[in-house]
Write a protein that holds these residues in place. Structure first.
Motif, PDB file in Angstrom:
ATOM      1  N   VAL A  76     -41.057 -28.675 -87.484  1.00 10.03           N
ATOM      2  CA  VAL A  76     -39.989 -29.770 -87.106  1.00 10.03           C
ATOM      3  C   VAL A  76     -40.060 -30.646 -88.641  1.00 10.03           C
ATOM      4  O   VAL A  76     -41.230 -31.002 -88.926  1.00 10.03           O
ATOM      5  CB  VAL A  76     -40.696 -30.682 -85.974  1.00 10.03           C
ATOM      6  CG1 VAL A  76     -39.958 -31.760 -85.939  1.00 10.03           C
ATOM      7  CG2 VAL A  76     -40.444 -29.731 -84.720  1.00 10.03           C
ATOM      8  N   GLY A  77     -38.906 -31.005 -88.864  1.00  6.77           N
ATOM      9  CA  GLY A  77     -38.707 -31.676 -90.188  1.00  6.77           C
ATOM     10  C   GLY A  77     -38.024 -32.916 -89.931  1.00  6.77           C
ATOM     11  O   GLY A  77     -38.088 -33.181 -88.768  1.00  6.77           O
ATOM     12  N   PRO A  78     -38.066 -33.785 -91.064  1.00  3.60           N
ATOM     13  CA  PRO A  78     -37.420 -35.179 -90.862  1.00  3.60           C
ATOM     14  C   PRO A  78     -36.114 -35.103 -90.129  1.00  3.60           C
ATOM     15  O   PRO A  78     -35.705 -35.930 -89.599  1.00  3.60           O
ATOM     16  CB  PRO A  78     -37.512 -35.673 -92.333  1.00  3.60           C
ATOM     17  CG  PRO A  78     -38.386 -35.050 -93.075  1.00  3.60           C
ATOM     18  CD  PRO A  78     -38.523 -33.452 -92.506  1.00  3.60           C
ATOM     19  N   GLU A  79     -35.208 -34.188 -90.721  1.00  2.06           N
ATOM     20  CA  GLU A  79     -33.899 -33.936 -89.935  1.00  2.06           C
ATOM     21  C   GLU A  79     -33.778 -33.679 -88.628  1.00  2.06           C
ATOM     22  O   GLU A  79     -33.046 -34.263 -87.749  1.00  2.06           O
ATOM     23  CB  GLU A  79     -33.262 -32.896 -90.756  1.00  2.06           C
ATOM     24  CG  GLU A  79     -33.707 -31.597 -90.777  1.00  2.06           C
ATOM     25  CD  GLU A  79     -34.742 -31.109 -91.734  1.00  2.06           C
ATOM     26  OE1 GLU A  79     -35.208 -29.985 -91.351  1.00  2.06           O
ATOM     27  OE2 GLU A  79     -35.063 -31.926 -92.667  1.00  2.06           O
ATOM     28  N   HIS A  80     -34.958 -32.914 -88.065  1.00  2.00           N
ATOM     29  CA  HIS A  80     -34.994 -32.766 -86.427  1.00  2.00           C
ATOM     30  C   HIS A  80     -35.197 -34.132 -85.914  1.00  2.00           C
ATOM     31  O   HIS A  80     -34.850 -34.583 -84.855  1.00  2.00           O
ATOM     32  CB  HIS A  80     -35.892 -31.759 -86.306  1.00  2.00           C
ATOM     33  CG  HIS A  80     -35.701 -30.323 -86.922  1.00  2.00           C
ATOM     34  ND1 HIS A  80     -36.618 -29.806 -87.941  1.00  2.00           N
ATOM     35  CD2 HIS A  80     -34.751 -29.448 -86.747  1.00  2.00           C
ATOM     36  CE1 HIS A  80     -35.959 -28.735 -88.315  1.00  2.00           C
ATOM     37  NE2 HIS A  80     -34.913 -28.444 -87.616  1.00  2.00           N
ATOM     38  N   ILE A  81     -36.200 -34.868 -86.376  1.00  2.00           N
ATOM     39  CA  ILE A  81     -36.529 -36.177 -85.774  1.00  2.00           C
ATOM     40  C   ILE A  81     -35.466 -37.124 -85.901  1.00  2.00           C
ATOM     41  O   ILE A  81     -35.113 -37.802 -84.916  1.00  2.00           O
ATOM     42  CB  ILE A  81     -37.825 -36.610 -86.575  1.00  2.00           C
ATOM     43  CG1 ILE A  81     -38.959 -35.850 -86.348  1.00  2.00           C
ATOM     44  CG2 ILE A  81     -38.222 -38.246 -86.110  1.00  2.00           C
ATOM     45  CD1 ILE A  81     -40.118 -36.303 -86.975  1.00  2.00           C
ATOM     46  N   ASP A  82     -34.849 -37.244 -87.053  1.00  2.00           N
ATOM     47  CA  ASP A  82     -33.587 -37.970 -87.175  1.00  2.00           C
ATOM     48  C   ASP A  82     -32.475 -37.652 -85.997  1.00  2.00           C
ATOM     49  O   ASP A  82     -31.863 -38.461 -85.296  1.00  2.00           O
ATOM     50  CB  ASP A  82     -32.836 -37.944 -88.484  1.00  2.00           C
ATOM     51  CG  ASP A  82     -33.807 -38.577 -89.532  1.00  2.00           C
ATOM     52  OD1 ASP A  82     -34.400 -39.468 -89.131  1.00  2.00           O
ATOM     53  OD2 ASP A  82     -33.438 -38.470 -90.731  1.00  2.00           O
ATOM     54  N   SER A  83     -32.335 -36.424 -85.847  1.00  2.00           N
ATOM     55  CA  SER A  83     -31.214 -35.982 -84.683  1.00  2.00           C
ATOM     56  C   SER A  83     -31.644 -36.271 -83.464  1.00  2.00           C
ATOM     57  O   SER A  83     -30.985 -36.558 -82.709  1.00  2.00           O
ATOM     58  CB  SER A  83     -30.957 -34.441 -84.965  1.00  2.00           C
ATOM     59  OG  SER A  83     -32.103 -33.492 -84.736  1.00  2.00           O
ATOM     60  N   PHE A  84     -33.202 -36.339 -83.073  1.00  2.00           N
ATOM     61  CA  PHE A  84     -33.613 -36.450 -81.785  1.00  2.00           C
ATOM     62  C   PHE A  84     -33.465 -38.114 -81.645  1.00  2.00           C
ATOM     63  O   PHE A  84     -33.248 -38.636 -80.708  1.00  2.00           O
ATOM     64  CB  PHE A  84     -35.121 -35.998 -81.815  1.00  2.00           C
ATOM     65  CG  PHE A  84     -35.628 -36.651 -80.572  1.00  2.00           C
ATOM     66  CD1 PHE A  84     -35.588 -35.777 -79.459  1.00  2.00           C
ATOM     67  CD2 PHE A  84     -36.571 -37.736 -80.413  1.00  2.00           C
ATOM     68  CE1 PHE A  84     -36.201 -36.151 -78.105  1.00  2.00           C
ATOM     69  CE2 PHE A  84     -37.106 -38.008 -79.296  1.00  2.00           C
ATOM     70  CZ  PHE A  84     -36.965 -37.273 -78.143  1.00  2.00           C
ATOM     71  N   ARG A  85     -33.549 -38.742 -82.771  1.00  2.33           N
ATOM     72  CA  ARG A  85     -33.606 -40.223 -82.610  1.00  2.33           C
ATOM     73  C   ARG A  85     -32.057 -40.596 -82.189  1.00  2.33           C
ATOM     74  O   ARG A  85     -31.995 -41.705 -81.373  1.00  2.33           O
ATOM     75  CB  ARG A  85     -34.000 -40.985 -84.006  1.00  2.33           C
ATOM     76  CG  ARG A  85     -34.149 -42.388 -83.934  1.00  2.33           C
ATOM     77  CD  ARG A  85     -34.955 -42.971 -85.190  1.00  2.33           C
ATOM     78  NE  ARG A  85     -36.026 -42.416 -85.368  1.00  2.33           N
ATOM     79  CZ  ARG A  85     -36.770 -42.042 -86.569  1.00  2.33           C
ATOM     80  NH1 ARG A  85     -35.816 -42.150 -87.602  1.00  2.33           N
ATOM     81  NH2 ARG A  85     -37.795 -41.576 -86.728  1.00  2.33           N
TER      82      ARG A  85
END
Length: 136
Positions: A76-85
């Motif tokens: 899980v990278g920062p782009e995945h966390i942003d899309s979840f957010r």
């Protein structure tokens, strides 16, 4: 498997004038051999063992590289966390930090893989089974 027998046969190779009248079968006669046979087979055995060992190591390293590549693609990278957010913000616009259980399915489908199901590999093929089990 019987390289020693082949080497023994070659050590009885007939050189000009050295082995006249000596039968091909039987124990070797002194002076009736090829001096190149023992070193050739020692070098051959060492090289073939070395090549086989290197091939085995190459296969292991290749499998390890594939497994490592597959494992790193799941991180899980920062782009995945942003899309979840972003998906969470659509379902919780007032930022209460809570969403009803009824919208968790929407959250899972709105979030991309690896945190969600929107583009997860194999989900579309197993979706009917998941619905039958009432997981989705």
């Amino acid at each position: 498997e019987t390289w020693d027998a082949v080497m023994a046969d070659l050590t009885q190779a007939r050189r000009r004038g050295a082995c006249e009248g000596v039968p091909a079968e039987g124990p070797p006669v002194e002076g009736c051999y090829s001096a190149a046979a023992p070193p050739f087979f020692m070098i051959f055995t060492i090289l073939s063992t070395f090549i086989t060992f290197n091939i085995a190591i190459a296969i292991i390293v290749d499998c390890f590289a594939e497994a490592t590549e597959e494992a790193t693609s799941r991180h899980v990278g920062p782009e995945h966390i942003d899309s979840f957010r972003e998906a969470w913000a659509k379902l919780d616009p007032d930022a209460y930090e809570h969403v009803p259980v009824a919208v968790l399915q929407q959250l899972a489908w709105a979030t991309p893989y690896p945190l969600g199901l929107s583009d997860a590999p194999g989900v579309r093929t197993s979706l009917p089974r998941l619905k039958g089990l009432r997981f989705v």
